[in-house]
Design a protein around this motif. Structure first.
Motif, short mmCIF file in Angstrom:
data_model
loop_
_atom_site.label_atom_id
_atom_site.label_comp_id
_atom_site.label_asym_id
_atom_site.label_seq_id
_atom_site.Cartn_x
_atom_site.Cartn_y
_atom_site.Cartn_z
N MET A 19 0.84 -1.20 0.00
CA MET A 19 0.00 0.00 0.00
C MET A 19 0.87 1.25 0.00
N GLN A 20 1.90 1.27 0.84
CA GLN A 20 2.78 2.43 0.90
C GLN A 20 3.57 2.60 -0.39
N GLU A 21 3.95 1.49 -1.02
CA GLU A 21 4.63 1.59 -2.31
C GLU A 21 3.70 2.19 -3.36
N GLY A 22 2.41 1.87 -3.27
CA GLY A 22 1.44 2.49 -4.16
C GLY A 22 1.39 3.99 -4.00
N TRP A 26 2.30 6.80 -6.76
CA TRP A 26 1.38 7.91 -7.05
C TRP A 26 2.10 9.25 -6.95
N MET A 27 2.93 9.42 -5.93
CA MET A 27 3.65 10.67 -5.78
C MET A 27 4.65 10.89 -6.92
N ASP A 28 5.14 9.78 -7.48
CA ASP A 28 6.04 9.87 -8.63
C ASP A 28 5.28 10.00 -9.95
N ARG A 30 3.27 7.94 -11.30
CA ARG A 30 3.16 6.65 -12.01
C ARG A 30 1.81 6.06 -11.63
N LEU A 31 0.77 6.72 -12.10
CA LEU A 31 -0.59 6.48 -11.63
C LEU A 31 -1.07 5.07 -11.94
N GLU A 32 -0.86 4.62 -13.18
CA GLU A 32 -1.36 3.30 -13.55
C GLU A 32 -0.68 2.21 -12.73
N GLN A 33 0.63 2.36 -12.50
CA GLN A 33 1.34 1.36 -11.70
C GLN A 33 0.84 1.36 -10.26
N ALA A 34 0.55 2.53 -9.73
CA ALA A 34 0.00 2.60 -8.37
C ALA A 34 -1.34 1.87 -8.31
N CYS A 35 -2.19 2.11 -9.30
CA CYS A 35 -3.50 1.45 -9.32
C CYS A 35 -3.35 -0.06 -9.46
#
Length: 214
Positions: A19-22, A26-28, A30-35
């Motif tokens: 979850m924290q890596e997500g 997101w902060m980087d 890299r929205l799709e990867q976070a999702c």
């Protein structure tokens, strides 16, 4: 040790790390990867929920990390929506996630449920299921006529393009929705800036009428 011996059954600590890596992704931006990573987290959490866990607080038995479930599911829904605006493939995920959250946490407080129903309506529009999305938002308005969420979301999806460069779906109907909300009046109309939204929608229509008259 848990990671090495039981990778197929993530521990709470492992889920918390994902979850924290997500959030870092997101902060980087890299929205799709976070999702994608958060989808894995949700699938594990969802698989551990029981029918007796009817609120996010109840679900803390299966996950109690640095971020509470109630906040995280709302963050995840928002980022699925943002990903769906850029990539329609994420729209179906946004629909499914909103439906699952509503089904698993039926006793969550009213504002949480209203927000997710509103998000579901928008997600259905983004998934090219406009008729269903409109029904969801109209039902939300019927169920909570004094709450501005349903009106504001329906007016937004009808009066603005769903994605950058898209034309409005039905600007006149969007205007009518906001007029009905203001006339009622709904709670917190000024906080939601409904009058300004209405004026923004009216301006192109009035300009066009003036051009035609001229």
């Amino acid at each position: 040790l848990w990671k090495r011996t039981c990778p197929e059954r993530p521990s709470q600590e492992m889920l918390d790390d994902w979850m924290q890596e997500g959030y870092r992704l997101w902060m980087d931006r890299r929205l799709e990867q976070a999702c994608d990573l958060w989808q894995q987290v949700w699938e594990v959490i969802r698989g551990r929920l029981t029918p007796q866990m009817r609120t996010c607080e109840d679900a803390e038995v299966v996950f109690d990390g640095r971020q509470c479930i109630e906040n995280w599911v709302q963050d995840f829904q928002l980022e699925l929506r943002n990903a769906a605006v850029k990539d329609p493939a994420y729209a179906a995920r946004a629909v499914a996630f909103a439906e699952e959250v509503l089904a698993h946490f039926p006793d969550q407080d009213g504002l949480f449920t209203i927000n997710f129903r509103s998000d579901l309506g928008e997600a259905l529009f983004l998934a090219d299921r406009a008729d269903e999305g409109e029904r969801v938002l109209l039902q939300l308005i019927d169920d909570h006529p004094d709450n501005p969420d349903g009106y504001a979301m329906l007016a937004r999806v009808l009066g603005q393009g769903l994605r950058p460069g898209d034309p409005p779906i039905d600007r006149e109907r969007a205007i009518a929705v906001l007029e009905s909300a203001i006339a009622r009046p709904v709670e917190n109309a000024s906080v939601w800036d409904l009058q300004s939204r209405l004026e923004d929608l009216r301006e192109p229509v009035e300009s066009l009428a003036g051009d035609e008259q001229g």
